[in-house]
Design a protein around this motif. Structure first.
Motif, PDB file in Angstrom:
ATOM      1  N   LEU A   1       0.830  -1.203   0.000  1.00  0.00           N
ATOM      2  CA  LEU A   1       0.000   0.000   0.000  1.00  0.00           C
ATOM      3  C   LEU A   1       0.865   1.254   0.000  1.00  0.00           C
ATOM      4  O   LEU A   1       0.668   2.168  -0.798  1.00  0.00           O
ATOM      5  CB  LEU A   1      -0.928  -0.011   1.220  1.00  0.00           C
ATOM      6  N   LEU A   2       1.864   1.275   0.885  1.00  0.00           N
ATOM      7  CA  LEU A   2       2.747   2.437   0.961  1.00  0.00           C
ATOM      8  C   LEU A   2       3.581   2.593  -0.304  1.00  0.00           C
ATOM      9  O   LEU A   2       3.764   3.702  -0.812  1.00  0.00           O
ATOM     10  CB  LEU A   2       3.642   2.334   2.193  1.00  0.00           C
TER      11      LEU A   2
ATOM     12  N   ARG B   1       1.527   8.870  -9.093  1.00  0.00           N
ATOM     13  CA  ARG B   1       0.479   8.130  -8.392  1.00  0.00           C
ATOM     14  C   ARG B   1      -0.158   8.989  -7.310  1.00  0.00           C
ATOM     15  O   ARG B   1      -1.366   8.906  -7.075  1.00  0.00           O
ATOM     16  CB  ARG B   1       1.043   6.823  -7.837  1.00  0.00           C
ATOM     17  N   LEU B   2       0.620   9.825  -6.644  1.00  0.00           N
ATOM     18  CA  LEU B   2       0.035  10.741  -5.664  1.00  0.00           C
ATOM     19  C   LEU B   2      -0.930  11.714  -6.334  1.00  0.00           C
ATOM     20  O   LEU B   2      -1.995  12.020  -5.790  1.00  0.00           O
ATOM     21  CB  LEU B   2       1.134  11.520  -4.934  1.00  0.00           C
TER      22      LEU B   2
ATOM     23  N   GLY C   1      -3.853  -2.021  -4.073  1.00  0.00           N
ATOM     24  CA  GLY C   1      -5.088  -1.934  -3.304  1.00  0.00           C
ATOM     25  C   GLY C   1      -5.687  -0.547  -3.171  1.00  0.00           C
ATOM     26  O   GLY C   1      -6.708  -0.374  -2.517  1.00  0.00           O
ATOM     27  N   TRP C   2      -5.067   0.460  -3.768  1.00  0.00           N
ATOM     28  CA  TRP C   2      -5.550   1.834  -3.627  1.00  0.00           C
ATOM     29  C   TRP C   2      -6.836   2.105  -4.394  1.00  0.00           C
ATOM     30  O   TRP C   2      -7.677   2.881  -3.941  1.00  0.00           O
ATOM     31  CB  TRP C   2      -4.485   2.824  -4.101  1.00  0.00           C
ATOM     32  N   VAL C   3      -6.975   1.543  -5.593  1.00  0.00           N
ATOM     33  CA  VAL C   3      -8.115   1.884  -6.439  1.00  0.00           C
ATOM     34  C   VAL C   3      -8.869   0.638  -6.889  1.00  0.00           C
ATOM     35  O   VAL C   3      -8.316  -0.459  -6.941  1.00  0.00           O
ATOM     36  CB  VAL C   3      -7.681   2.695  -7.692  1.00  0.00           C
ATOM     37  N   ALA C   4     -10.133   0.874  -7.196  1.00  0.00           N
ATOM     38  CA  ALA C   4     -10.964  -0.152  -7.827  1.00  0.00           C
ATOM     39  C   ALA C   4     -11.278   0.348  -9.229  1.00  0.00           C
ATOM     40  O   ALA C   4     -11.343   1.563  -9.464  1.00  0.00           O
ATOM     41  CB  ALA C   4     -12.251  -0.348  -7.031  1.00  0.00           C
TER      42      ALA C   4
ATOM     43  N   PHE D   1      -4.353   3.352   5.401  1.00  0.00           N
ATOM     44  CA  PHE D   1      -3.275   4.333   5.347  1.00  0.00           C
ATOM     45  C   PHE D   1      -3.356   5.268   6.554  1.00  0.00           C
ATOM     46  O   PHE D   1      -2.336   5.569   7.188  1.00  0.00           O
ATOM     47  CB  PHE D   1      -3.344   5.125   4.048  1.00  0.00           C
ATOM     48  N   GLN D   2      -4.556   5.721   6.897  1.00  0.00           N
ATOM     49  CA  GLN D   2      -4.725   6.594   8.060  1.00  0.00           C
ATOM     50  C   GLN D   2      -4.325   5.876   9.346  1.00  0.00           C
ATOM     51  O   GLN D   2      -3.707   6.470  10.227  1.00  0.00           O
ATOM     52  CB  GLN D   2      -6.171   7.091   8.150  1.00  0.00           C
ATOM     53  N   GLU D   3      -4.649   4.600   9.424  1.00  0.00           N
ATOM     54  CA  GLU D   3      -4.278   3.804  10.588  1.00  0.00           C
ATOM     55  C   GLU D   3      -2.757   3.691  10.708  1.00  0.00           C
ATOM     56  O   GLU D   3      -2.193   3.875  11.781  1.00  0.00           O
ATOM     57  CB  GLU D   3      -4.910   2.416  10.455  1.00  0.00           C
ATOM     58  N   LEU D   4      -2.106   3.401   9.581  1.00  0.00           N
ATOM     59  CA  LEU D   4      -0.643   3.302   9.586  1.00  0.00           C
ATOM     60  C   LEU D   4      -0.002   4.634   9.948  1.00  0.00           C
ATOM     61  O   LEU D   4       0.934   4.694  10.746  1.00  0.00           O
ATOM     62  CB  LEU D   4      -0.128   2.842   8.218  1.00  0.00           C
TER      63      LEU D   4
END
Length: 111
Positions: free
Chosen positions: A11-12, A20-21, A60-63, A83-86
């Motif tokens: 993910l990171l 990508r950002l 896993g970022w996008v569908a 991501f927020q959790e990490l």
């Protein structure tokens, strides 16, 4: 080179690129965006956008959803939450008090 299997690392790593950002920022509004619309925000050619969208999809970022000849992308809420959790876990480590440092005396210039 060893292939990453840790979903958090994937993910990171998926977000660790300026193009990508930019794609993630465009998707963060909650809109569904056609792949052809990313070339304006990213200032790269369509094949490069396709590559970055593939990386974001695999990490896993996008569908994605195919509609006729176009592919539309949305940001996956689960990826944002993870991501927020990490980031929160890292933030709590950084919020720990730093060890006291010894201050050096101030040297005054001679008059």
């Amino acid at each position: 080179m060893k292939r990453l299997t840790d979903p958090d690392a994937l993910l990171l790593q998926g977000a660790a690129d300026p193009t990508r950002l930019a794609i993630l920022r465009q998707l963060s509004s909650g809109a569904t965006v056609c792949a052809c619309d990313f070339t304006a925000c990213c200032e790269v050619a369509q094949p490069t956008v396709s590559h970055h969208l593939k990386v974001l999809r695999e990490s896993g970022w996008v569908a994605s959803e195919r509609r006729a000849s176009n592919v539309y992308y949305t940001l996956r809420p689960a990826a944002v939450a993870r991501f927020q959790e990490l980031a929160g876990q890292l933030g709590s480590v950084l919020a720990l008090p730093l060890p006291a440092t010894r201050s050096l005396p101030v040297i005054q210039p001679l008059a």
